[in-house]
Design a protein around this motif. Structure first.
Motif, PDB file in Angstrom:
ATOM      1  N   VAL A  10      17.662  11.675 -15.852  1.00 43.83           N
ATOM      2  CA  VAL A  10      18.077  12.986 -16.349  1.00 43.83           C
ATOM      3  C   VAL A  10      19.038  12.790 -17.511  1.00 43.83           C
ATOM      4  CG1 VAL A  10      19.212  15.155 -15.769  1.00 43.83           C
ATOM      5  CG2 VAL A  10      17.879  13.955 -14.020  1.00 43.83           C
ATOM      6  N   ASN A  11      18.726  13.388 -18.643  1.00 40.16           N
ATOM      7  CA  ASN A  11      19.644  13.409 -19.772  1.00 40.16           C
ATOM      8  C   ASN A  11      20.384  14.737 -19.757  1.00 40.16           C
ATOM      9  OD1 ASN A  11      19.144  10.889 -21.209  1.00 40.16           O
ATOM     10  ND2 ASN A  11      17.061  11.696 -21.401  1.00 40.16           N
ATOM     11  N   ILE A  12      21.666  14.695 -20.044  1.00 36.39           N
ATOM     12  CA  ILE A  12      22.485  15.900 -19.940  1.00 36.39           C
ATOM     13  C   ILE A  12      21.971  17.018 -20.843  1.00 36.39           C
ATOM     14  CG2 ILE A  12      24.254  15.240 -21.623  1.00 36.39           C
ATOM     15  CD1 ILE A  12      26.269  16.448 -19.455  1.00 36.39           C
ATOM     16  N   GLN A  13      21.449  16.678 -22.013  1.00 38.64           N
ATOM     17  CA  GLN A  13      20.964  17.719 -22.926  1.00 38.64           C
ATOM     18  C   GLN A  13      19.707  18.408 -22.387  1.00 38.64           C
ATOM     19  OE1 GLN A  13      21.093  14.448 -23.695  1.00 38.64           O
ATOM     20  NE2 GLN A  13      19.218  13.794 -24.702  1.00 38.64           N
ATOM     21  N   ASP A  14      19.023  17.786 -21.443  1.00 41.41           N
ATOM     22  CA  ASP A  14      17.831  18.379 -20.844  1.00 41.41           C
ATOM     23  C   ASP A  14      18.136  19.136 -19.554  1.00 41.41           C
ATOM     24  OD1 ASP A  14      16.303  17.197 -22.869  1.00 41.41           O
ATOM     25  OD2 ASP A  14      16.085  15.340 -21.704  1.00 41.41           O
ATOM     26  N   SER A  15      19.387  19.090 -19.109  1.00 43.40           N
ATOM     27  CA  SER A  15      19.787  19.722 -17.858  1.00 43.40           C
ATOM     28  C   SER A  15      20.143  21.180 -18.076  1.00 43.40           C
ATOM     29  CB  SER A  15      21.021  19.003 -17.281  1.00 43.40           C
ATOM     30  OG  SER A  15      20.726  17.663 -17.030  1.00 43.40           O
ATOM     31  N   GLU A  16      20.008  21.946 -17.011  1.00 41.85           N
ATOM     32  CA  GLU A  16      20.434  23.347 -17.048  1.00 41.85           C
ATOM     33  C   GLU A  16      21.952  23.412 -16.960  1.00 41.85           C
ATOM     34  OE1 GLU A  16      19.829  27.485 -14.503  1.00 41.85           O
ATOM     35  OE2 GLU A  16      18.538  25.758 -14.087  1.00 41.85           O
ATOM     36  N   HIS A  17      22.560  24.181 -17.843  1.00 38.66           N
ATOM     37  CA  HIS A  17      24.012  24.366 -17.869  1.00 38.66           C
ATOM     38  C   HIS A  17      24.317  25.804 -17.468  1.00 38.66           C
ATOM     39  CE1 HIS A  17      25.091  20.731 -20.459  1.00 38.66           C
ATOM     40  NE2 HIS A  17      23.798  20.650 -20.213  1.00 38.66           N
ATOM     41  N   ILE A  18      25.227  25.966 -16.544  1.00 41.23           N
ATOM     42  CA  ILE A  18      25.649  27.293 -16.106  1.00 41.23           C
ATOM     43  C   ILE A  18      27.115  27.442 -16.478  1.00 41.23           C
ATOM     44  CG2 ILE A  18      25.993  28.819 -14.132  1.00 41.23           C
ATOM     45  CD1 ILE A  18      23.669  27.207 -12.786  1.00 41.23           C
ATOM     46  N   CYS A  19      27.374  28.280 -17.464  1.00 42.65           N
ATOM     47  CA  CYS A  19      28.743  28.473 -17.948  1.00 42.65           C
ATOM     48  C   CYS A  19      29.513  29.386 -17.007  1.00 42.65           C
ATOM     49  CB  CYS A  19      28.731  29.064 -19.357  1.00 42.65           C
ATOM     50  SG  CYS A  19      28.025  27.923 -20.559  1.00 42.65           S
ATOM     51  N   LEU A  20      30.768  29.032 -16.786  1.00 46.64           N
ATOM     52  CA  LEU A  20      31.659  29.846 -15.971  1.00 46.64           C
ATOM     53  C   LEU A  20      32.615  30.586 -16.898  1.00 46.64           C
ATOM     54  CD1 LEU A  20      32.347  27.172 -13.214  1.00 46.64           C
ATOM     55  CD2 LEU A  20      30.701  29.057 -13.160  1.00 46.64           C
ATOM     56  N   PRO A  21      33.054  31.786 -16.522  1.00 48.45           N
ATOM     57  CA  PRO A  21      33.846  32.620 -17.424  1.00 48.45           C
ATOM     58  C   PRO A  21      35.170  31.995 -17.883  1.00 48.45           C
ATOM     59  CG  PRO A  21      33.295  33.810 -15.400  1.00 48.45           C
ATOM     60  CD  PRO A  21      32.767  32.437 -15.258  1.00 48.45           C
ATOM     61  N   ASP A  22      35.710  31.068 -17.116  1.00 43.09           N
ATOM     62  CA  ASP A  22      36.997  30.477 -17.479  1.00 43.09           C
ATOM     63  C   ASP A  22      36.857  29.253 -18.380  1.00 43.09           C
ATOM     64  OD1 ASP A  22      36.008  28.596 -15.704  1.00 43.09           O
ATOM     65  OD2 ASP A  22      37.577  28.886 -14.206  1.00 43.09           O
ATOM     66  N   GLY A  23      35.637  28.950 -18.819  1.00 40.14           N
ATOM     67  CA  GLY A  23      35.402  27.791 -19.676  1.00 40.14           C
ATOM     68  C   GLY A  23      34.834  26.608 -18.922  1.00 40.14           C
ATOM     69  N   GLY A  24      34.760  26.696 -17.606  1.00 36.99           N
ATOM     70  CA  GLY A  24      34.143  25.632 -16.818  1.00 36.99           C
ATOM     71  C   GLY A  24      32.628  25.745 -16.877  1.00 36.99           C
ATOM     72  N   VAL A  27      26.525  21.618 -14.465  1.00 36.37           N
ATOM     73  CA  VAL A  27      25.366  20.991 -15.067  1.00 36.37           C
ATOM     74  C   VAL A  27      24.495  20.545 -13.901  1.00 36.37           C
ATOM     75  CG1 VAL A  27      24.485  19.132 -16.523  1.00 36.37           C
ATOM     76  CG2 VAL A  27      26.678  20.213 -17.077  1.00 36.37           C
ATOM     77  N   LEU A  28      23.297  21.097 -13.809  1.00 39.28           N
ATOM     78  CA  LEU A  28      22.403  20.805 -12.702  1.00 39.28           C
ATOM     79  C   LEU A  28      21.618  19.540 -13.019  1.00 39.28           C
ATOM     80  CD1 LEU A  28      21.177  24.443 -11.984  1.00 39.28           C
ATOM     81  CD2 LEU A  28      23.260  23.279 -11.208  1.00 39.28           C
ATOM     82  N   LEU A  29      21.885  18.488 -12.260  1.00 37.38           N
ATOM     83  CA  LEU A  29      21.301  17.175 -12.544  1.00 37.38           C
ATOM     84  C   LEU A  29      20.099  16.834 -11.678  1.00 37.38           C
ATOM     85  CD1 LEU A  29      24.680  15.260 -12.942  1.00 37.38           C
ATOM     86  CD2 LEU A  29      23.109  15.946 -14.778  1.00 37.38           C
TER      87      LEU A  29
END
Length: 152
Positions: A10-24, A27-29
């Motif tokens: 798994v490459n991080i750029q290919d992973s799903e990213h779920i942004c949190l409102p506080d800036g967190g 990353v679903l690996l």
């Protein structure tokens, strides 16, 4: 090849990213279905002093947290421990625990659950809950499915 053996890259750029409102962010690996049930893995970045999860436990799985950067607090069995960059915290099945970024610090965590449980939908729901798009109560009927049992 044995159906129970899975090779996964798994490459991080290919992973799903779920942004949190506080800036967190999550990353679903790897979901359990990606690894033949061996494990599930995600990366969780927490904003300065942010709570990662309130008290909960897992019935079927051990949860391992590796601190990639920053510092995180973990509470289990009545004790709160701070773990810094390069350290890990491991919680066996059945042990109630909670965690978050240490006061004044951010935390970047690799989180591994083994054996795995398909939980990508759980993290997606958490993203919607933290964004105010859904109510936390909508997760309560799914505690068994995701093996996340909340202590309310």
């Amino acid at each position: 090849m044995d159906e129970n053996r899975h090779v996964l890259a798994v490459n991080i750029q290919d992973s799903e990213h779920i942004c949190l409102p506080d800036g967190g962010r999550f990353v679903l690996l790897a979901d359990a279905s990606d690894t033949g049930g061996a494990l599930g893995a995600n990366r969780l970045t927490l904003a300065r002093g942010a709570t990662g999860a309130s008290t909960h436990h897992h019935v079927r799985s051990t949860e391992l947290f590796y601190v990639l950067d920053g510092a995180a607090w973990f509470t289990a069995e009545g004790t709160t421990t701070t773990v810094e960059t390069g350290g890990l915290f491991c919680v066996p099945p059945g042990v109630p625990h909670a965690f978050g970024a240490a006061p004044g610090s951010t935390a970047d965590l690799l989180v591994v659950l083994t054996p795995g449980v398909d939980r990508f939908d759980y993290f997606r729901a958490l993203g919607r809950i933290r964004a105010g798009e859904e109510s936390f109560d909508q997760l309560l009927p799914q505690q068994e499915r995701f093996d996340v049992h909340f202590h309310l």
